[in-house]
Every structure is written in C-alpha cells, then in structure tokens.
Design a protein around this motif. Structure first.
Motif, PDB file in Angstrom:
ATOM      1  N   MET A  93       0.829  -1.216   0.000  1.00 38.79           N
ATOM      2  CA  MET A  93       0.000   0.000   0.000  1.00 38.79           C
ATOM      3  C   MET A  93       0.860   1.261   0.000  1.00 38.79           C
ATOM      4  N   GLN A  94       1.975   1.230   0.723  1.00 42.99           N
ATOM      5  CA  GLN A  94       2.895   2.374   0.758  1.00 42.99           C
ATOM      6  C   GLN A  94       3.405   2.699  -0.637  1.00 42.99           C
ATOM      7  N   GLU A  95       3.832   1.680  -1.351  1.00 38.89           N
ATOM      8  CA  GLU A  95       4.419   1.900  -2.670  1.00 38.89           C
ATOM      9  C   GLU A  95       3.369   2.329  -3.699  1.00 38.89           C
ATOM     10  N   ILE A  96       2.167   1.748  -3.608  1.00 39.62           N
ATOM     11  CA  ILE A  96       1.119   2.136  -4.556  1.00 39.62           C
ATOM     12  C   ILE A  96       0.689   3.575  -4.308  1.00 39.62           C
ATOM     13  N   GLU A  97       0.541   3.952  -3.039  1.00 37.93           N
ATOM     14  CA  GLU A  97       0.130   5.337  -2.758  1.00 37.93           C
ATOM     15  C   GLU A  97       1.246   6.329  -3.036  1.00 37.93           C
ATOM     16  N   ARG A  98       2.460   5.886  -2.986  1.00 32.29           N
ATOM     17  CA  ARG A  98       3.564   6.743  -3.449  1.00 32.29           C
ATOM     18  C   ARG A  98       3.299   7.155  -4.888  1.00 32.29           C
ATOM     19  N   GLY A  99       2.707   6.252  -5.654  1.00 35.14           N
ATOM     20  CA  GLY A  99       2.322   6.588  -7.021  1.00 35.14           C
ATOM     21  C   GLY A  99       1.092   7.464  -7.069  1.00 35.14           C
ATOM     22  N   MET A 270       6.389  10.397   1.545  1.00 37.18           N
ATOM     23  CA  MET A 270       7.753  10.117   1.113  1.00 37.18           C
ATOM     24  C   MET A 270       8.009  10.643  -0.297  1.00 37.18           C
ATOM     25  N   ASP A 271       6.998  10.535  -1.167  1.00 37.40           N
ATOM     26  CA  ASP A 271       7.150  11.041  -2.531  1.00 37.40           C
ATOM     27  C   ASP A 271       7.266  12.557  -2.537  1.00 37.40           C
TER      28      ASP A 271
END
Length: 399
Positions: A93-99, A270-271
């Motif tokens: 979920m962290q990586e997808i929401e970074r997008g 983070m992004d």
C-alpha cells in the motif's frame, strides 16, 4: 486499448530511510516492496498526471495490481490471495500510494473492504465463487456503507432489506463509493426488519441496482467514485453473509482498510519529501541552491523527522497485526498520524517548489488534493481523535 499518454519525465524517486527501518524487514518484505516500487515507476508514474488531469480512472492498471498481489494480499492462496503477512500488505500500500492515492484506494477497497468481509464473514460458497475472481482482477468490487445522510454515524443507516420468504428485497442508497462505476459486485450493509445491520453481496446484473458516477471532484481524480442505488433489488438468500450481524461487521472491514492507509499515506509523504529534497538541491536562487537556506532546511528536516516517526509507528503496528494484538484504537491512531503527516508534508513541499508546485510537472499538488480525501474517508480525522480519546479515558464523546 485506448491510447495511454505517457510522460517522458523519468521517475527518480529514492525512498527515505533515515533510521534504517529496512533492517527491521525480512528479505521477502524487501523483495515484495521493490517489485511494487518498480511497477509503479514503470506503469503508474508515466501516466498518472494525465489521467488525474482528465479525471479518468486508469482501468488498464487492474491486471498489473492483481499480478503484484495487491488485491487481498493477506487472503489465503487457496482463495486466490497472496497469503502474505501484514507488513507485506502495508509495504504494498505504501508503494502504490507513493504513485497515487486513488490507485491505492482501488486496491484497498478490493482487498480490505470486499475480499476481507467475504473471507471473514462469508459462506464457503461465497468465498469460492467470488474471491479468486476478485484476486485476479477479473471482478472489481466496491463497499457500500456511507449514505448521503449518514457518514460518521453508520449505525443510523436507512438502507434496508426485507425478507420475502425465498429472497430479500433491498432498498436505499450509498454515497462516496470508490470503484462503484466499474464494480462487478458490491459488499453492502443494510438493516433488516429488526433493525440489525446485515452484510450482503449485490451483483451488477441484478435488476434495480445502479451505480452512477460522481463527477467534479478536485481530489482522487484518477479514481472512480460513485453512488450505489437500490430500487427493490432482489437479493438471493445465499448472498447474505451468514457469519456476522451488527455494526461490528463493517467496522471490522474499516479496521483492515485503515491499517493499509496508515502505511499508504506515508508513501505519499515520502514522494513529496523526495521531490522537494531533489528540487531544493537543483533550484538556484541568489547564486546558490535553495536547499542551502535555513528555512528550506527546516522544512526538509521536519519532513524527514515526521516520516521516520510514521515509519516506525507503522512497522510496530504491522508487528502487532501479525501477532493478532493490534487494537482498533491503535489502528485509528496510526491512520490519523500518517495522514496528518502526509498532508502537512505535501503542503510544505509545495512551498519549497514555489510556483512549480502547483503544476502537473511535479506530483506534489496531486498528492495534496488526494490527501484531502484520505484525511476524511475510513473515519474522519476528528473521529479517529475521539476513538483515541475514548480508549485512553474510557469515556464516550460520541454521544
């Protein structure tokens, strides 16, 4: 397939890890996270600004999300899930929401609000019929709890079912439903004739069921949001959840989704931080990079501090979730903290970028607008504060 506009700008994202949180992760955790990160850089970053500007849902991403195991990561493999632990789920979920928060919303709804209740509350027939198709992305699902007049107080819902002998009849409506315009099934919560909340599965083909799309959003513009309208919809009795009744049913689902948001919102933070840090080193004013000025360093230092605190909180929550010890109040605290962290960082990052911060050339303004929805859904910012307050005082401020 519709022509998909891709940006030529390369995704240079580097994840911040100031306190070496990676050391707390297993090799499997890191492999899963890195696979999702690579996919986001390749498939999401190049197209997301264009879809957000046009307020269009990038439906073509659904097979990719399914292949990553983003739909029902913790659902057992025999039902089509990935059979992963909760830290893996959080990292995905962290990586997808970074997008993009909207793409993470699609995955969260599918896994936490549709697949989870079918797995936790459904019959064996319901599990085998629906879970594999949801996991593979063949079916898209949505979750119907919030109503036009009942949001933070779902127990006052008026959507209802009546027992007609060999079936039920469903009437009512739901509002602000992610995925609804494209959903093949909807997990819906309604009151029976005794006023008890029951869960049921509504299928797209059922007569009297419609899902009109909501237009004009300034937030989650790359996510499909709509209503659910039920006009004397005939529901077979085998579509009712047999193993749950009362408000604890939908709240159990929300706990799953809130947990994912606690990790996901940090991805957006983070992004924004990574974008602002890189920009501060490249943008020249008064003969030197703006990152060399004290006020910009203050902003960046506070950003990385809050991200680090959020990372450690999310990781500890994941450990407790794996052990079956995470409480709903702990999940509420983490969701609220992560979203507040993210929304503050997005606003500060926008200032560092100056005028460029409001353009689609950078992701910051899109994240900022998205987070205005994330701060409200799955329990508003204020409601989560009151959940913590009730937990520590034992006194209920809701009534």
């Amino acid at each position: 397939m519709k022509d998909i506009h891709k940006s030529s700008k390369k995704d240079l994202y580097e994840a911040p890890d100031y306190f070496l949180v990676d050391d707390l992760l297993t090799e499997e955790h890191k492999l899963i996270r890195d696979a999702v990160r690579t996919w986001v850089k390749k498939e999401v970053s190049p197209i997301i600004e264009d879809f957000a500007q046009r307020a269009e849902f990038p439906k073509h991403l659904i097979p990719g999300l399914a292949s990553l195991g983003a739909f029902g990561p913790t659902i057992p493999v025999n039902y089509g899930g990935a059979g992963l632990d909760y830290i893996s789920y959080g990292l995905i979920m962290q990586e997808i929401e970074r997008g993009d928060s909207g793409i993470r919303s699609t995955a969260s709804v599918q896994g936490s609000l549709v697949m989870y209740p079918i797995y936790a509350y459904g019959s064996e027939e319901q599990k085998t019929k629906f879970l594999p198709k949801l996991a593979s992305g063949e079916f898209l699902g949505c979750f119907g709890l919030t109503e036009p007049d009942h949001g933070s107080d779902p127990g006052s819902m008026i959507t209802n079912i009546k027992d007609m002998g060999d079936h039920y009849v469903l009437n009512g409506s739901k509002m602000w439903i992610s995925n609804s315009p494209y959903a093949d099934i909807a997990v819906v919560w309604a009151k029976d004739e005794q006023g008890i909340i029951r869960g049921l599965i509504v299928e797209k083909s059922m007569e009297g069921f419609s899902a009109p799309e909501i237009h004009g959003k300034w937030s989650l513009r790359a996510s499909a949001t709509g209503e659910l309208v039920f006009n004397n919809v005939k529901i077979p009795k085998e579509n009712i959840f047999p193993n749950i009744s009362g408000i604890k049913g939908p709240l159990g689902c929300l706990n799953q989704a809130r947990y994912g948001i606690a990790w996901g919102a940090l991805g957006a933070a983070m992004d924004c931080y990574d974008t602002a840090l890189r920009y501060s080193k490249e943008r020249m004013q008064f003969g030197r990079p703006i990152g060399g000025f004290q006020l910009q360093q203050k902003k960046l230092a506070e950003m990385i501090t809050e991200i680090t605190k959020g990372q450690l909180l999310a990781w500890r929550l994941g450990v407790l979730k794996n052990e079956g010890r995470a409480t709903p109040a702990q999940i509420s605290m983490a969701k609220r903290n992560s979203v507040e962290t993210a929304i503050n960082i997005a606003r500060e990052a926008r200032q560092i970028l100056g005028g460029m911060g409001i353009t689609g050339e950078y992701p910051v303004m899109r994240h900022m607008m998205n987070l205005e929805s994330v701060v409200t859904y799955e329990g508003t910012h204020d409601i989560h504060l009151l959940i913590t307050g009730m937990d520590i005082t034992g006194l209920n401020a809701f009534q």
